[in-house]
Design a protein around this motif. Sequence first.
Motif, mmCIF file in Angstrom:
data_model
loop_
_atom_site.group_PDB
_atom_site.id
_atom_site.type_symbol
_atom_site.label_atom_id
_atom_site.label_comp_id
_atom_site.label_asym_id
_atom_site.label_seq_id
_atom_site.Cartn_x
_atom_site.Cartn_y
_atom_site.Cartn_z
ATOM 1 N N ASP A 3 0.812 -1.176 0.067
ATOM 2 C CA ASP A 3 0.058 -0.139 -0.001
ATOM 3 C C ASP A 3 0.902 1.179 0.056
ATOM 4 N N LEU A 4 0.376 2.419 -0.172
ATOM 5 C CA LEU A 4 1.043 3.596 -0.199
ATOM 6 C C LEU A 4 1.748 3.819 1.021
ATOM 7 N N SER A 61 5.602 4.454 1.004
ATOM 8 C CA SER A 61 6.272 5.869 1.412
ATOM 9 C C SER A 61 7.334 5.769 2.405
ATOM 10 N N ALA A 62 7.165 4.847 3.293
ATOM 11 C CA ALA A 62 8.119 4.326 4.240
ATOM 12 C C ALA A 62 9.428 3.801 3.625
ATOM 13 N N VAL A 63 9.357 2.918 2.885
ATOM 14 C CA VAL A 63 10.516 2.460 2.015
ATOM 15 C C VAL A 63 11.037 3.517 1.312
ATOM 16 N N LYS A 64 10.412 4.533 0.731
ATOM 17 C CA LYS A 64 11.328 5.584 -0.182
ATOM 18 C C LYS A 64 11.761 6.461 0.991
ATOM 19 N N LYS A 65 11.121 6.813 2.213
ATOM 20 C CA LYS A 65 11.686 7.725 3.034
ATOM 21 C C LYS A 65 12.910 7.118 3.793
ATOM 22 N N ASN A 91 -3.173 5.037 13.053
ATOM 23 C CA ASN A 91 -2.890 6.174 12.435
ATOM 24 C C ASN A 91 -2.934 6.163 10.705
ATOM 25 N N TYR A 92 -2.384 4.748 10.339
ATOM 26 C CA TYR A 92 -2.144 4.648 9.050
ATOM 27 C C TYR A 92 -3.190 3.753 8.129
ATOM 28 N N TYR A 93 -3.681 2.762 9.154
ATOM 29 C CA TYR A 93 -4.757 1.730 8.749
ATOM 30 C C TYR A 93 -6.113 1.828 9.698
#
Length: 275
Positions: A67-68, A72-76, A222-224
């Motif tokens: 999921d996004l 996003s976490a992997v990118k950051k 928060n995220y899910y």
Amino acid sequence: MEINLDQTINSGQVFLWKKTGDTWYGVDGQNVFAASQTKAESLEGDRIDFFRKNDNLEKILKDISKDLTIKSAVKKFSGLRLLRQDPFQCYISFIVSSNSSIQNIRSSLYRICEKFGKKTTFRGTKFHLFPEPKRLARASNEELSSCGLGYRVPFVKKAATSVTENEIDFDFLKKSDYQTAKDALLGVFGIGNKVADCILLFSLDKLESFPLDRWILRSLQNYYPGRFSFDGKTLTDKKYQALHSELVQYFGKYAGYSQQFLFKMIRDENQKKWL
């Protein structure tokens, strides 16, 4: 894919590490590491692939990017990696971690090393290694208490004794499946679900292990929101196991990597201190 040592070491996996200049120095059982972004050396050689250089990161990160949020976490935190630690040190470290802050965990573990560990010199610097099980098992309650362990004193003593008496065999647990290994750890006085899952993930190659602490629960809320069956209340053993199963089913066999990215992201967003 290159490891980012700052992201990896400052992610709640390890505690006995200090940075001097651009080099991180860390104690791992009877070994000492010195690692920078360009070079890694160790006192005894890296027999266990501590930095998990042989993991297929491209495959793992693709597999967990469901999921996004994770993307996003992997990118950051693209350089964040799991570490493969000395099992006994990891085992004691996360027993000590129960209901404590990273700074207090670190302080207690350094005191344990200074009081019970062997002295060594590496690259001109003196270190205390992590104590061997037999040394910790014969420590008195007063000695352990002086390390700032509080109510965890009997937990640490019993855990060390469980290893010396072969009730806990890390080689066997590494070869065992997740549930067999977890059940063995849960049989040790003072080890609950979260501590067992940390030991399994960070030292026993159980990459489906997904430790659930208050930060991870907050990240799920928060995220899910509404995605997983957690109502915001205290997790009983039954609820923990059910939620863990849901998370592994969702994230897959490398769910532990997902957990680490979520843990890193939620704590950084809340500006929490690391090492």
